[in-house]
Design an enzyme around this catalytic site. Sequence first.
Site, PDB file in Angstrom:
ATOM      1  N   LYS A  35      47.782  39.118  53.324  1.00 45.67           N
ATOM      2  CA  LYS A  35      46.455  38.752  52.805  1.00 45.67           C
ATOM      3  C   LYS A  35      46.551  38.427  51.308  1.00 45.67           C
ATOM      4  O   LYS A  35      47.578  38.745  50.666  1.00 45.67           O
ATOM      5  CB  LYS A  35      45.495  39.927  53.021  1.00 45.67           C
ATOM      6  CG  LYS A  35      45.874  41.173  52.225  1.00 45.67           C
ATOM      7  CD  LYS A  35      45.122  42.404  52.689  1.00 45.67           C
ATOM      8  CE  LYS A  35      45.559  43.614  51.864  1.00 45.67           C
ATOM      9  NZ  LYS A  35      44.990  44.869  52.380  1.00 45.67           N
ATOM     10  N   TYR A 267      43.346  37.880  18.370  1.00 47.64           N
ATOM     11  CA  TYR A 267      41.903  38.170  18.224  1.00 47.64           C
ATOM     12  C   TYR A 267      41.643  39.622  17.844  1.00 47.64           C
ATOM     13  O   TYR A 267      42.236  40.544  18.418  1.00 47.64           O
ATOM     14  CB  TYR A 267      41.174  37.899  19.539  1.00 47.64           C
ATOM     15  CG  TYR A 267      41.010  36.444  19.897  1.00 47.64           C
ATOM     16  CD1 TYR A 267      40.590  35.500  18.966  1.00 47.64           C
ATOM     17  CD2 TYR A 267      41.249  36.032  21.199  1.00 47.64           C
ATOM     18  CE1 TYR A 267      40.426  34.174  19.335  1.00 47.64           C
ATOM     19  CE2 TYR A 267      41.081  34.708  21.571  1.00 47.64           C
ATOM     20  CZ  TYR A 267      40.678  33.778  20.635  1.00 47.64           C
ATOM     21  OH  TYR A 267      40.506  32.473  21.001  1.00 47.64           O
TER      22      TYR A 267
END
Length: 377
Positions: A35, A267
């Site tokens: 999956k 940042y």
Amino acid sequence: MSWGRAEIVIELPAIRHNVRVLRDHTGVDVMTVVKADGYGHGIVPAGRAAREGGATWLGVATIDEALVLREGGDTGRVLCWLGVPGEDYAAAIAADVDVTVYSEAELSEVVAAAAAAAAAGTARVQIKVDTGLSRGGAARQDWHDLFAVAADLEREGRIRITGIWSHFACSDEPDHPANDAQQAAFEDALALAASAGLEPEVRHLANSAAAILRPSSHYDLVRCGIASYGLDPAPGHTPDLGLLPAMTVLARLALTKEVAAGDGVSYGHTWHADRPTRVGLVPVGYGDGVPRHAGNRAEVLVGETRRPVRGRVCMDQFLAEVGPGDDAGDLVMLFGSGQLGEPTAQDWAEWCDTISYEIVTRIGGRFVRRYNDEATR
Ligand SMILES: *Cc1c(COP(=O)(O)O)cnc(C)c1O
């Protein structure tokens, strides 16, 4: 080899090897769970490698995933297990996929689809029982009626009940009391199903951790996801079975530069150089599934040396401290098997307060996936 900016390399021989190891270790049939695009490894190639390693079943969450396997050429047994109302069960039945039901309502939908697609044969249905995860599956108070209805439908020849199964909540903690409780509940469900007249082809409960750590839970089939990709389902508990991590994540430095003592990096300036420092710009970020939590925590391998991530991970890029010899174009390994000294997905999981499943499944974005199919290891 032409090589772009960032690649995920999948070793298919490692998946084959791991599936073989799991089959030999458990001595029962193996369902390889593919999956979520094969936990980030590619559903079709991972499924194919798993079959070559001996998987008799493939497991997926959705019908769409099962259909992708069929379109990719897989013709073996496939089980899916997470439907919503209105699901296209007819497509699953026509594609010879075993579907899972949790409720009488779901069972009626499958029966209606089977009636409409009668020419395609009898629908194969597995019943999932909730034994304590409190997630998908029939609640204990509904088992009796669900089994009775299913047995009636089977006698009428409208469906075939091929499996009864459940899923552990705490199998990565082998001593957790929920494991015994769930297995006892599963035994109750199997007894109730038998008294309703159901004779499922496969009874299954174990995921990777239970497949490795809890032999009593193996029944007819084990459903192994993470261990098939060579990652540890229960860190700190798993014996060394020689599983091989199948995914290596690579990028090339876009730029290197010197920052001065006191300069803030990335940042928010969450990291400052305490001395003149050479940094390398790695051209992947959280847009590519590199966790933002890795900022100031993770390490990467540049050349042959482990280097720390400095400052925040941005959407498209992050910085690592590098050595004087490192330069733009040099190879960076974010994680891999660990054989060259690089971090593993498990290391990244620990740095990012998560599990290796999430690290490998989320990595993607603009990385290009490449497959190595040579049995060189
Ligand atoms: C994802 C999943 C698995 C595989 O679990 P692993 O821990 O990766 O082995 C097995 N069964 C079900 C129902 C799942 O959803």
